[in-house]
Design a protein around this motif. Structure first.
Motif, mmCIF file in Angstrom:
data_model
loop_
_atom_site.group_PDB
_atom_site.id
_atom_site.type_symbol
_atom_site.label_atom_id
_atom_site.label_comp_id
_atom_site.label_asym_id
_atom_site.label_seq_id
_atom_site.Cartn_x
_atom_site.Cartn_y
_atom_site.Cartn_z
ATOM 1 N N ALA A 219 0.865 -1.185 0.000
ATOM 2 C CA ALA A 219 0.000 0.000 0.000
ATOM 3 C C ALA A 219 0.899 1.231 0.000
ATOM 4 C CB ALA A 219 -0.897 0.005 1.231
ATOM 5 N N VAL A 220 0.646 2.141 -0.938
ATOM 6 C CA VAL A 220 1.454 3.357 -1.073
ATOM 7 C C VAL A 220 0.605 4.551 -0.646
ATOM 8 C CG1 VAL A 220 2.770 4.809 -2.654
ATOM 9 C CG2 VAL A 220 2.719 2.321 -2.991
ATOM 10 N N ALA B 278 0.870 -4.067 8.575
ATOM 11 C CA ALA B 278 1.982 -5.001 8.821
ATOM 12 C C ALA B 278 1.472 -6.268 9.515
ATOM 13 C CB ALA B 278 3.070 -4.329 9.648
ATOM 14 N N GLU B 279 0.570 -6.112 10.476
ATOM 15 C CA GLU B 279 -0.017 -7.274 11.160
ATOM 16 C C GLU B 279 -0.733 -8.192 10.178
ATOM 17 O OE1 GLU B 279 -2.655 -5.848 14.214
ATOM 18 O OE2 GLU B 279 -1.024 -4.792 15.259
ATOM 19 N N ALA B 280 -1.290 -7.614 9.120
ATOM 20 C CA ALA B 280 -2.021 -8.389 8.115
ATOM 21 C C ALA B 280 -1.116 -8.849 6.977
ATOM 22 C CB ALA B 280 -3.175 -7.564 7.570
ATOM 23 N N GLY B 281 0.199 -8.626 7.104
ATOM 24 C CA GLY B 281 1.138 -9.089 6.077
ATOM 25 C C GLY B 281 1.385 -8.122 4.935
ATOM 26 N N TRP B 282 0.983 -6.876 5.110
ATOM 27 C CA TRP B 282 1.179 -5.860 4.084
ATOM 28 C C TRP B 282 2.410 -5.019 4.390
ATOM 29 C CZ3 TRP B 282 -2.211 -4.091 0.008
ATOM 30 C CH2 TRP B 282 -3.309 -4.927 -0.208
ATOM 31 N N VAL B 283 2.899 -4.332 3.355
ATOM 32 C CA VAL B 283 3.976 -3.353 3.511
ATOM 33 C C VAL B 283 3.425 -1.996 3.105
ATOM 34 C CG1 VAL B 283 6.212 -2.579 2.627
ATOM 35 C CG2 VAL B 283 5.835 -4.995 3.102
ATOM 36 N N SER B 284 3.677 -0.999 3.941
ATOM 37 C CA SER B 284 3.298 0.380 3.619
ATOM 38 C C SER B 284 4.513 1.109 3.074
ATOM 39 C CB SER B 284 2.828 1.122 4.878
ATOM 40 O OG SER B 284 1.660 0.556 5.383
ATOM 41 N N VAL B 285 4.296 1.864 2.018
ATOM 42 C CA VAL B 285 5.339 2.737 1.484
ATOM 43 C C VAL B 285 4.812 4.156 1.639
ATOM 44 C CG1 VAL B 285 6.674 3.404 -0.550
ATOM 45 C CG2 VAL B 285 6.105 0.989 -0.165
#
Length: 139
Positions: free
Chosen positions: A64-65, A108-115
């Motif tokens: 997710a950006v 992050a808890e759900a396995g995503w990366v934030s940019v």
């Protein structure tokens, strides 16, 4: 009608004219990311259960950006203190930053990366950073 939070009718008009999507920095970033061959969803919820939207979403890579405005999100380089209603705006920016941190943690808890990209960043350089993260996650 409730009393406005704005210090003047002119200030209220300026704030109401701010767009929530399709801003010039966002369009520049989207164009740069698209030119790298990446496809994405625009202004979408990465997680349906989370009532927050990302500017660009790569569902398969779980990236997710967020394109953060310097004033609204308290950029350490360009953030300026509001002259009128200073305490209101300081609290608003503080709340935005806390929500940004909470969003990043929940993703992050759900396995995503934030940019996170600041609006002042070069869109081509930011797009390269996004591409690196998306490609790493797809590998």
């Amino acid at each position: 009608m409730a009393e406005s939070w704005a210090s003047s009718p002119e200030a209220r008009a300026r704030m109401q004219s701010n767009k929530s999507r399709d801003t010039k920095p966002e369009l520049a970033l989207r164009s740069a990311v698209h030119s790298l061959g990446l496809r994405y969803r625009v202004d979408a919820r990465p997680l349906q259960a989370l009532r927050r939207r990302a500017d660009l979403v790569f569902p398969r890579a779980k990236v997710a950006v967020f394109l953060d405005g310097c004033f609204w999100h308290g950029c350490p380089v360009h953030h300026t203190v509001a002259a009128a209603n200073a305490s209101f705006w300081a609290e608003k920016v503080s709340t935005n930053r806390a929500r940004d941190s909470d969003t990043d943690a929940k993703l992050a808890e759900a396995g995503w990366v934030s940019v996170r990209v600041w609006e002042h960043e070069d869109p081509v350089e930011a797009a390269e950073r996004v591409r690196a993260v998306v490609h790493e996650r797809r590998a």
